[in-house]
Design an enzyme around this catalytic site. Structure first.
Site, mmCIF file in Angstrom:
data_model
loop_
_atom_site.group_PDB
_atom_site.id
_atom_site.type_symbol
_atom_site.label_atom_id
_atom_site.label_comp_id
_atom_site.label_asym_id
_atom_site.label_seq_id
_atom_site.Cartn_x
_atom_site.Cartn_y
_atom_site.Cartn_z
ATOM 1 N N HIS A 133 37.175 61.665 33.491
ATOM 2 C CA HIS A 133 37.886 62.013 34.724
ATOM 3 C C HIS A 133 39.111 61.137 34.981
ATOM 4 O O HIS A 133 39.944 61.498 35.815
ATOM 5 C CB HIS A 133 36.953 61.907 35.925
ATOM 6 C CG HIS A 133 35.824 62.888 35.912
ATOM 7 N ND1 HIS A 133 36.019 64.243 35.780
ATOM 8 C CD2 HIS A 133 34.477 62.704 36.015
ATOM 9 C CE1 HIS A 133 34.851 64.854 35.808
ATOM 10 N NE2 HIS A 133 33.892 63.951 35.938
ATOM 11 N N ALA A 134 39.224 59.989 34.343
ATOM 12 C CA ALA A 134 40.351 59.092 34.618
ATOM 13 C C ALA A 134 41.673 59.778 34.300
ATOM 14 O O ALA A 134 41.831 60.411 33.254
ATOM 15 C CB ALA A 134 40.207 57.816 33.806
#
Length: 357
Positions: A133-134
């Site tokens: 998700h980063a």
């Protein structure tokens, strides 16, 4: 089929500590390592400690401003407003030593890519990786650095022209898609519970890549409570064809264990045997190319221990004890499954139309 396999692990992974009450508990990684040791797997699998990721490589995925914020937020009394950078309070709170701990898990995925590029391993499994998700400019969804994008970038900088990323985590692999949205050299393929019902709210079939890379993103969203008989056809109908069309030179896998029916943070109802059927199919597809394997989501610790142990054993061609598979399976509502299958079919029709397949 047995392949020369490396397993990246260190107890330093436990330093990535979002708090005692946070859903992400990294002792799950230690349990996988200890289970493999108890099964004698490291007589065949090469166990290696990861190195910390190079800061110059970090800068090719993340912005300089964000990296400096992570560095400073890792220190006490930093005095920064972290909300615009996704660093809590919330899903991804800053914590002492965050900079160093994040560099170690990210380094594990870069090491994995380098191991398979050099031929020291055919498959390399960074059990702490998969933090998908980063984003380049922010932390998101428990993830500080995008180790998957770093592994993909390592392949590209080594001269590979086509790298395929496949994500079977229950959550959409949004950060990896964002990082490579406009790069035709990278195909990102995510199978996940639909963003209509689950974080991060993205991953619709209409998301198919940037202006310079049409068709470079493929998303297969499922209705909540989809079981094996729905989830597997979505995999089977899209993943092999995508692989054949793209003809990748390397494969990066995110094998989040949270699509499993026992996971507390999502709603898919996939069993261990069907989930592993997908893992095995991916390993067969990539039998002639380097493969990086990562973990990812998984918040029922006992399930994570079992599934990722199965992954490591399967990569190396070792036997898998039946005790690692589910002893019970969920009771599914037949009408709910028919509805879920109708939803999937409509999504696959739209996906194929959008891709021109």
């Amino acid at each position: 089929m047995p392949r020369k396999t490396a397993f990246l692990y260190t107890d330093d992974f436990l330093a990535y500590d979002l708090g005692g009450k946070h859903p992400l508990q990294q002792r799950r990684l230690q349990l996988v390592d200890r289970k493999l040791a108890s099964l004698g797997a490291f007589e065949t699998i090469t166990r290696l400690a990861p190195t910390s990721v190079d800061e110059a490589l970090l800068g090719r995925v993340h912005t300089a401003e964000y990296l400096e914020v992570v560095r400073q937020a890792s220190k006490p009394n930093h005095g920064l407003d972290l909300r615009r950078y996704g660093l809590g309070p919330g899903d991804t709170p800053a914590f002492p030593g965050m900079w160093e701990a994040s560099k170690v898990y990210a380094g594990g995925s870069v090491d994995a890519a380098r191991l398979v590029l050099s031929g020291e391993a055919e498959i390399a499994f960074n059990v702490a990786g998969g933090l998908h998700h980063a984003h380049p400019w922010k932390a998101y969804g428990f993830c500080v650095f995008n180790d998957l994008a770093l592994a993909i970038t390592t392949f590209l900088e080594a001269g590979l022209e086509r790298v395929m990323y496949v994500d079977i985590d229950v959550h959409h692999g949004d950060g990896v898609q964002v990082c490579h949205w406009d790069d035709p050299r990278v195909l990102t393929l995510s199978l996940h519970e639909s963003g209509r019902w689950l974080f991060p709210g993205t991953g619709g079939v209409e998301e198919t890549g940037g202006e310079n890379a049409p068709g470079s993103a493929i998303n297969v969203p499922y209705a909540s409570y989809s079981g094996d008989e729905v989830w597997w056809p979505g995999f089977e109908q899209i993943v092999p064809e995508a692989f054949e069309r793209f003809a990748p030179q390397a494969l990066v896998l995110q094998l989040g264990a949270d699509a499993h029916f026992a996971d507390p943070l999502a709603h898919l109802q996939v069993t261990s045997r069907t989930w592993m059927r997908a893992v095995e199919a991916l390993l067969v597809l990539g039998k002639d190319i380097p493969i990086v394997v990562t973990g990812g989501g998984g918040y029922n610790i006992a399930t994570v221990e079992r599934l990722w142990t199965l992954v490591a054993l399967t990569c190396a061609g070792l036997s898998c004890p039946d005790s690692l598979h589910d002893t019970e399976v969920p009771m599914l509502d037949a009408e709910q499954q028919r509805t879920a299958r109708a939803y999937l079919d409509s999504q696959l029709d739209a996906l194929r139309g959008g891709l021109g397949w």
